[in-house]
Design a protein around this motif. Structure first.
Motif, PDB file in Angstrom:
ATOM      1  N   MET B  14      56.645  83.969  34.847  1.00  0.00           N
ATOM      2  CA  MET B  14      55.951  82.781  35.364  1.00  0.00           C
ATOM      3  C   MET B  14      54.466  82.815  35.051  1.00  0.00           C
ATOM      4  O   MET B  14      53.885  81.816  34.644  1.00  0.00           O
ATOM      5  N   ARG B  50      62.729  81.319  29.426  1.00  0.00           N
ATOM      6  CA  ARG B  50      63.154  80.062  30.045  1.00  0.00           C
ATOM      7  C   ARG B  50      61.893  79.368  30.532  1.00  0.00           C
ATOM      8  O   ARG B  50      61.382  79.681  31.607  1.00  0.00           O
ATOM      9  N   TRP B  51      61.400  78.470  29.748  1.00  0.00           N
ATOM     10  CA  TRP B  51      60.135  77.783  30.032  1.00  0.00           C
ATOM     11  C   TRP B  51      60.279  76.925  31.283  1.00  0.00           C
ATOM     12  O   TRP B  51      61.158  76.071  31.353  1.00  0.00           O
ATOM     13  N   LYS B  52      59.432  77.141  32.263  1.00  0.00           N
ATOM     14  CA  LYS B  52      59.602  76.483  33.566  1.00  0.00           C
ATOM     15  C   LYS B  52      58.426  75.595  33.952  1.00  0.00           C
ATOM     16  O   LYS B  52      58.286  75.210  35.122  1.00  0.00           O
ATOM     17  N   LEU B  53      57.534  75.330  32.993  1.00  0.00           N
ATOM     18  CA  LEU B  53      56.381  74.487  33.316  1.00  0.00           C
ATOM     19  C   LEU B  53      56.653  73.051  32.897  1.00  0.00           C
ATOM     20  O   LEU B  53      57.526  72.801  32.069  1.00  0.00           O
ATOM     21  N   ASP B  54      55.888  72.131  33.485  1.00  0.00           N
ATOM     22  CA  ASP B  54      56.172  70.721  33.198  1.00  0.00           C
ATOM     23  C   ASP B  54      55.334  70.167  32.048  1.00  0.00           C
ATOM     24  O   ASP B  54      55.336  68.964  31.821  1.00  0.00           O
ATOM     25  N   SER B 185      56.543  80.254  43.641  1.00  0.00           N
ATOM     26  CA  SER B 185      56.209  80.692  42.282  1.00  0.00           C
ATOM     27  C   SER B 185      55.462  82.023  42.301  1.00  0.00           C
ATOM     28  O   SER B 185      55.454  82.736  41.299  1.00  0.00           O
ATOM     29  N   TYR B 189      60.044  84.531  38.538  1.00  0.00           N
ATOM     30  CA  TYR B 189      61.356  83.905  38.288  1.00  0.00           C
ATOM     31  C   TYR B 189      62.360  84.989  37.941  1.00  0.00           C
ATOM     32  O   TYR B 189      62.056  85.843  37.142  1.00  0.00           O
ATOM     33  N   GLU B 245      56.580  74.773  45.811  1.00  0.00           N
ATOM     34  CA  GLU B 245      56.665  75.297  44.447  1.00  0.00           C
ATOM     35  C   GLU B 245      55.393  76.042  44.060  1.00  0.00           C
ATOM     36  O   GLU B 245      55.446  77.167  43.575  1.00  0.00           O
ATOM     37  N   ARG B 300      50.679  70.077  47.763  1.00  0.00           N
ATOM     38  CA  ARG B 300      51.131  69.105  46.773  1.00  0.00           C
ATOM     39  C   ARG B 300      50.014  68.174  46.323  1.00  0.00           C
ATOM     40  O   ARG B 300      50.001  67.699  45.191  1.00  0.00           O
ATOM     41  N   ARG B 303      46.356  71.147  45.097  1.00  0.00           N
ATOM     42  CA  ARG B 303      46.342  72.378  44.295  1.00  0.00           C
ATOM     43  C   ARG B 303      45.752  72.189  42.903  1.00  0.00           C
ATOM     44  O   ARG B 303      45.292  73.130  42.293  1.00  0.00           O
ATOM     45  N   MET B 304      45.787  70.965  42.386  1.00  0.00           N
ATOM     46  CA  MET B 304      45.302  70.760  41.016  1.00  0.00           C
ATOM     47  C   MET B 304      43.815  70.408  40.945  1.00  0.00           C
ATOM     48  O   MET B 304      43.304  70.092  39.862  1.00  0.00           O
TER      49      MET B 304
END
Lengths: 373, 373, 373, 373
Positions: B14, B50-54, B185, B189, B245, B300, B303-304
């Protein structure tokens, strides 16, 4: 034994539904009267309610007609025992009317919890506070007809005081932190919007930190004559909403007046059996269960212990700042709301305080409050 | 300006994925080398991960071949700058090998964070601790070839120290209580099983409370000669996992050495701009943002902020037990992990400490550590 | 009546835990033997298992020692009735050994479901298929000692066939489309990673669509001599994983051979009572419950109907493409797994097929298969 | 180039917020006017809105004063381009007023989608339907002042028709099933109660199946003279709400008029580039992206492709009942709502249909509709 007729105010909300779930097979009480908002009066319960529990709505209840939410005008005889699951504003207006009409109002609302002559009670913790009823204003002012209001605490306070009471008794509490992670059912229905809580935490619940801080003081306070002396301990609360359906989890750091070892604390919890032998239908066998698992308690796994009436404690460890840390969990709409009120009613029945309701005061002769925590 | 070649150890996990996301368009660094576990060596990144980002996996990266996770045997030249996203056990074994080979190892692992001569750094907080590198053992022991290890803190410590540093500077910190609600996260993972966290809280994260408590002390400690004096403040942590998440939310109560008003605290945060004017690509404009909303920060929604690099603070209010309470939130895999390491690398570049890597020590002449928080 | 001794293979997994929950107070069966993986043998159940259910792990079970997962070498006598909750690969190896040793293996695995002489049974649907046992190879090949394997379907097939069987009986099924939204518990523990499912849908479950499509055909097939004629209906399945703990929800469109009105379909479901009067402890009173609510069934509200053993159907409406559409829901680890196997065992007991196990075949005289759906 | 002034009706809701997010840095449009409900008029946007997006509310917008939600009485000049994010009932009343006042109303509401002379448009699919504007009643009836209403489809229809259009073009569509798993943001705010969706599925969304079924027919219909001939294909929809914040996932089974191979279908999608070379700011480079991953598309990972404007398709496989099965996903509040409307406005600008608004009809001379899908 004949079951006593009871009514439910606010019967269609989340806590009202829990009342129905818990009372519909109760050995001592029988649901005889239901009311919700004005708008619902005259509808059947099934028509007025969106049933949200995972046990079926009992057919007898589904067919019952909702009555006006006032003591007068019922198509059926008003029961003398009224469970109330009302919002605070509405409770402030309606509950005194039912008390004045001679009813024992077993309230889950915050409206009168901190009123000096209203008992705020968790039976295992402070059943002796029920003595306040002897002099409660509603009984005196309205012709002394035996009505009164009894309250249980906020859902976030109940699990906590169950864990605290054994420590207060044996060691004394000086101060504590508590940081809560509360389930969405605590906000009722529709309550918390899914867009606010999916994948999220909301670190704020209106008035919750204030309620939690002050109710702990009253619940752990000492009855002195006709009043409760608030416990003189500093309580600092942080309240949060999380994506959990049922079950409030609380992280606690505590400073005791008298030092205690880990074993002494565990013993205080395991030996805390104040209602043992009273045979109250809703009382859990062990009000405070300690779980040795490193990652317990957890709401999904532990909320139903003691049929949802036990508080589960875990992770007792030393605190670098105060003395000890632990986690406590309880079911917020059973132990923390409807179940708390039903247990209060059971204690009132045991004490004879559900007899002679609605008759002039001089005829009311309750047994002395004998159950003490 | 030519971009410096960098490598990533643990590139498929991750945090490794976040490194790729943050570095694939970085103006100063260019991903030239990737390694994951032994098992993955020889596969393309796309095959092994296994790519898990958007955001999409960049095509150039997808096609890169994973190298052995040791300094030797690469099919391509080993970069001198290595970002490491390894589990502690593996980091303990591998990171020193890369340092000994003359690499600057910018590590996100906990393995060496508390080692006396390893800087544990958040650039806005304690960039001056990078002076520890001058005498770090790996540089001396292995032929003095300029390699070293630099670490960033645990994901739960970074947001917290960003909020604490301005208070420590102006008022001094005596003690604090922190209760966290951490995103899944943070466990990597596959990490947390869905059956453990859906509709649930897990009030335990292995070693997390210990890490959080001790790392805060080192991060806020004072550099004195060639060592860091750990801050003498009591920190008590409760760590919880919640169904979020990304984004760790933390409830804090704090006691300051010198009393401060609400305005003084807010000013301390808003005026905390230690990297202003340094033009570091990953540094947020405002490292600590205060949000006046009654129910903020929330993972949500917040965080960004600062592209995932700012800490958001909210709900400053008085504490009944210590002085003040507040909530702090930060993105755990950006600010709390990969972004933290990238920012560390940018500061190292600014200080000249990414030059002359792999050459004998006497030729290494870093500029004095000029950036101080 | 004395309870029969039973054993559980794969006792520590999610389905194994459900077996323990369902069997620990069972009136006919008594858990006498437990096994999990090789690694667990010799440990107590409590040591080897992370108990994930919200009812307490029974103390007697917690203290039981796990046995080797083979028929030989048990410290205690091997029961003749073995419930098996194994992954397919392991089941393929171990289940025949227990059958060969004379045990009735009541399996939840997919390993032998489609094997011609292995009954794939849902008692309300096709109990008559149990006649396959008479000629099952394991009974013949291994000295004819009465052992055999009986299977129940995949968790996504059970609820569906309960809803389909009454329609097949009365109207015949030509084709159907089914789109599932399946709970994470169906993947076992740790199973689905939280990072994969929080705020997400995964539109893929390995081999699930194939299993669902073929098992429906066998379950609704007609026993003809010693074999099952697969139902000749086209089934098209889309399988999805959603963020639900327990309960599979399935959207169905169906074309019938003979036109049916809404009333006829509702009657087919409500009159579907194939086990009525048999007094099987785990059988739900009403296997298929229709709910008139516009937005039902829902997993959180309806999965526990019939103690988790009923399928709930709702939203019957016309389909623009085939004939009718509806939604069906059932509990995937109770009705869809452990409960299904327990009900199979109860029917086997009723039919006398749990008697004379482990004795030579000629002595085995089961009553004729009398229960038919 | 000067940016055109635009207004937003329903600016404080979930879709209204997306409009602000997408338009606040738009190269062609400038937000000049905002309105929400009557109750909000006169407040600043920041006062009236609970901002729920994870990008900051732009300061300029926060300070803007909300205007009355009618064409008259604005304190500032009414823009001629109005984006409308209103509930259907309110849209039915308000949108015609703005059209009559000469505005181009770019509506996301369902109120007029199926009205014969109102274009229901997804630019990549049926931009040619914009020719309906030439004869739209509002333009004629109200003095012919150039105003009109243009709509985009329901959030569940847009992703689907993007995937269907290339198949319709090349092979023809005979019939299809679609089973949706829709995000909660589609219901607005507060919308879906958390108690309804946490750990749950709700297999019902009011009117959604009807809308989805009929809108697909109009969108894929052929413009013939001044009307759209609805596509003659059978569409059967099952609509479900799941615990996802953003992104609708849809399982599709489809029967084509002309048989197609897997390669032909994949080519139809990858070659579907109807807006290529038009340089529309909001148009995704690749409207339909196919992902080869076995478990894709997934809402959390794929909804932001093409900045939230692409539809992602995956899992193309044969269907036992119809011809092919696949999964399609798109972002419901970007591609499925606000972004769809913005893209419609961009196409209208390209076609000259945003010029000469509010002037008498004879002076309105739009270029012929040249963009066709």
């Amino acid at each position: 034994m004949e079951r006593r007729r009871v009514g439910i105010l606010g019967a269609t909300g989340m806590v009202g539904q829990r009342f129905i779930q818990l009372l519909s097979n109760h050995p001592w009480f029988e649901i005889a009267w239901l009311a919700a908002s004005d708008r619902s009066a005259g509808k059947t319960y099934a028509e007025a309610c969106r049933w949200k529990l995972d046990t079926p709505l009992p057919k007898r209840i589904a067919a019952m007609t909702l009555q006006p939410n006032v003591p007068e005008g019922s198509a059926i005889e008003l029961p003398k025992i009224i469970f109330a699951a009302l919002d605070a504003d509405i409770a402030r207006e309606l509950e005194p009317k039912f008390a004045a009409a001679g009813c024992a109002v077993i309230s889950n609302s915050s409206a009168f919890r901190m009123t000096a002559d209203v008992p705020l009670v968790v039976p295992e913790v402070n059943a002796d506070h029920l003595a306040l009823l002897e002099t409660q204003s509603w009984r005196k002012e309205h012709g002394g007809r035996g009505g009164y209001i009894v309250t249980n605490p906020n859902c976030s306070a109940i699990g906590l005081v169950l864990a605290l009471k054994p420590l207060e008794e044996r060691f004394g509490i000086e101060s504590l932190f508590v940081s809560t992670m509360q389930a969405v059912s605590g906000a009722g229905y529709p309550g918390v919007a899914s867009l606010d809580i999916l994948g999220n935490v909301v670190p704020f619940i209106k008035n919750e930190e204030e309620k939690l801080q002050e109710e702990v003081g009253k619940l752990l306070g000492r009855l002195s004559g006709a009043k409760v002396e608030i416990l003189d301990a500093k309580v600092s609360a942080h309240c949060n909403r999380v994506a959990v359906e049922d079950g409030h989890t609380e992280c606690v750091s505590i400073k005791l007046k008298k030092k205690a070892t880990r074993e002494e604390i565990l013993a205080a919890w395991s030996e805390f059996l104040p209602l043992e032998g009273q045979h109250l239908p809703t009382a859990p066998e062990q009000p405070v269960e300690y779980d040795e698992g490193v990652d317990r308690p957890q709401p999904r796994l532990d909320r139903m212990r003691g049929h949802g009436m036990a508080a589960t404690v875990g992770r007792l460890r030393e605190c670098t700042l105060l003395d000890w840390k632990f986690v406590v969990l309880s079911h917020n709409t059973i132990r923390g709301a409807a179940g708390a009120a039903v247990l209060n009613a059971e204690v009132l029945a045991l004490l004879g305080k559900l007899d002679k309701l609605g008759v002039p005061l001089e005829k009311f002769s309750a047994r002395a409050v004998a159950v003490t925590a």
